[in-house]
Scaffold this motif. Structure first.
Motif, short mmCIF file in Angstrom:
data_model
loop_
_atom_site.label_atom_id
_atom_site.label_comp_id
_atom_site.label_asym_id
_atom_site.label_seq_id
_atom_site.Cartn_x
_atom_site.Cartn_y
_atom_site.Cartn_z
N LYS A 1 91.85 50.89 143.81
CA LYS A 1 89.82 50.38 143.81
C LYS A 1 90.21 48.63 143.73
CE LYS A 1 86.10 50.50 141.10
NZ LYS A 1 84.82 50.61 140.38
N GLN A 2 89.33 48.56 145.19
CA GLN A 2 88.80 47.59 146.42
C GLN A 2 90.04 47.06 146.75
OE1 GLN A 2 86.05 44.95 142.91
NE2 GLN A 2 84.79 47.07 143.64
N SER B 1 93.83 56.33 142.97
CA SER B 1 92.34 55.61 142.95
C SER B 1 92.02 54.95 143.69
CB SER B 1 91.46 55.02 141.37
OG SER B 1 90.24 54.89 141.76
N LYS C 1 88.84 53.75 145.40
CA LYS C 1 87.54 53.96 145.40
C LYS C 1 86.92 52.18 146.56
CE LYS C 1 83.42 54.49 143.36
NZ LYS C 1 81.90 54.97 142.24
N GLN C 2 86.30 52.47 147.18
CA GLN C 2 86.12 51.15 147.94
C GLN C 2 86.81 50.25 148.07
OE1 GLN C 2 83.88 49.54 144.10
NE2 GLN C 2 81.62 50.19 144.76
N ASP D 1 91.25 59.49 145.39
CA ASP D 1 89.79 59.48 145.38
C ASP D 1 89.84 57.78 146.75
OD1 ASP D 1 87.02 58.08 145.15
OD2 ASP D 1 86.95 57.79 142.39
N SER E 1 86.54 57.59 147.94
CA SER E 1 84.48 57.96 147.82
C SER E 1 84.37 56.25 148.02
CB SER E 1 84.31 58.39 146.58
OG SER E 1 84.35 57.24 145.52
N GLU E 2 83.80 56.18 148.96
CA GLU E 2 83.26 54.53 149.33
C GLU E 2 84.15 53.93 150.07
OE1 GLU E 2 81.27 53.16 146.56
OE2 GLU E 2 80.94 54.20 145.49
N THR E 3 85.50 53.86 150.72
CA THR E 3 86.48 53.42 150.85
C THR E 3 86.27 53.10 152.72
OG1 THR E 3 87.42 55.84 151.60
CG2 THR E 3 88.55 54.43 149.62
N ASP F 1 88.18 62.64 147.38
CA ASP F 1 86.97 62.57 147.53
C ASP F 1 86.95 61.87 148.50
OD1 ASP F 1 84.08 61.89 146.69
OD2 ASP F 1 84.25 61.56 144.98
N ALA G 1 82.89 57.51 152.48
CA ALA G 1 83.21 57.10 153.39
C ALA G 1 83.09 56.53 155.12
CB ALA G 1 84.83 57.90 153.33
#
Length: 334
Positions: free
Chosen positions: A163-164, A181, A183-184, A201, A203-205, A221, A225
């Motif tokens: 993540k991030q 995972s 995300k972002q 996941d 999302s928002e990548t 997901d 994105a």
């Protein structure tokens, strides 16, 4: 124990230095090949350029140690504490780092090819430019780590927490990211061709200009994105959540979108030539000017979709739901 005491004993054939107290000791350039340093205290030690190949450092405390340029190939670092250590330019080829704490460490341009890092803790670590080809990082915690320009070809990252993370220009071709995972995370210009991202996941990548050709994104997901200039030709997007995603003008030739959720997605001008969209949810999707030549839309839900000026040639619409569709001529189908 002092540097001289350690090196004299090593020269005399002693190899067992388990639990030795060596914090802040200057050991730069020292040859400790095959030494047993399990549980040793080496925090803030100077090990620059040291040869620790095949050494056993399991459970050792190396917090804040300087290991830049050190040779740790084949070393046992299982459960070691390497937090905030400087491992820049170190050779960790084939090293065992399972369950090691590497949070905040500097691993820029480190060679980790074939290293085992399963369940390691690398939160906030700097791995920019690192070579992690065929390394095992399954279930690793890498949140917010810097992996820009890293080589992660064929790396096992199943279930990893990224993540991030910063993965700009990283090479993840053929990597296994199943269930990861992400995300972002920042994947700008990253290579993910042939990678397995199923059930991940994303999302928002940020996948701007990333190469996802032939990648497996089954069940991924991708909500919110960024897919600007992303290469998706031949990508497997079966059962992927793409609801509301902007795919306008995307090259999706030969892509597999079976059962994907594309409701309210923007597919205007997209190239879906020979794409498999069987059973996909395309309700209220924007398909204006889309290229749908030989596209499989069997059992797909196109209710309320906008197909104005779409280029449709021999599509498979068997069993498709078409109520409320705005047809290429602008008329609404009842």
């Amino acid at each position: 124990m002092t540097r001289d005491e350690l090196l004299v004993q090593y020269a005399d054939g002693v190899r067992d230095f388990s639990r030795a107290s060596l914090s802040k000791v200057d050991l730069k350039g020292a040859n400790l090949t095959g030494a047993y340093l399990g549980g040793a205290g080496l925090s803030k030690a100077d090990l620059r350029g040291a040869n620790l190949s095949r050494a056993n450092l399991s459970g050792a405390s190396l917090s804040g140690a300087n290991l830049s340029g050190a040779n740790l190939s084949g070393a046992n670092l299982i459960g070691a504490h390497l937090n905030w250590a400087d491992l820049s330019g170190a050779n960790l080829t084939g090293a065992l780092l399972n369950q090691a704490d590497i949070s905040g460490a500097n691993l820029s341009h480190t060679v980790l090819e074939g290293a085992q890092l399963s369940r390691s803790y690398l939160i906030g670590a700097n791995l920019s430019g690192a070579n992690l080809k065929q390394a095992t990082l399954a279930q690793c915690s890498l949140n917010k780590a810097d992996l820009s320009d890293a080589t992660l070809v064929e790396t096992n990252l199943t279930g990893a927490k990224l993540k991030q993370c910063k993965l700009t220009r990283a090479d993840l071709s053929r990597a296994d990211l199943t269930g990861a995972s992400l995300k972002q995370a920042n994947f700008q210009e990253a290579y993910l061709n042939w990678a397995d991202l199923s059930q991940a996941d994303l999302s928002e990548t940020d996948l701007t200009r990333a190469n996802l050709s032939k990648a497996n994104l089954t069940g991924v997901d991708l909500r919110q994105a960024c897919l600007d200039a992303t290469q998706l030709s031949g990508t497997n997007l079966s059962n992927t959540d793409l609801s509301g995603v902007d795919l306008s003008g995307k090259l999706l030739t030969g892509a597999i979108l079976k059962g994907a959720d594309l409701s309210v997605a923007n597919l205007s001008g997209a190239y879906l030539i020979q794409a498999n969209c069987a059973g996909a949810n395309l309700t209220a999707a924007n398909l204006t000017g889309a290229h749908l030549m030989h596209t499989n839309l069997s059992e797909a839900n196109l209710s309320g979709a906008n197909l104005t000026k779409a280029n449709i040639v021999q599509p498979n619409l068997r069993g498709a739901k078409l109520s409320g569709v705005i047809q290429p001529n602008g008329k609404v189908r009842k």
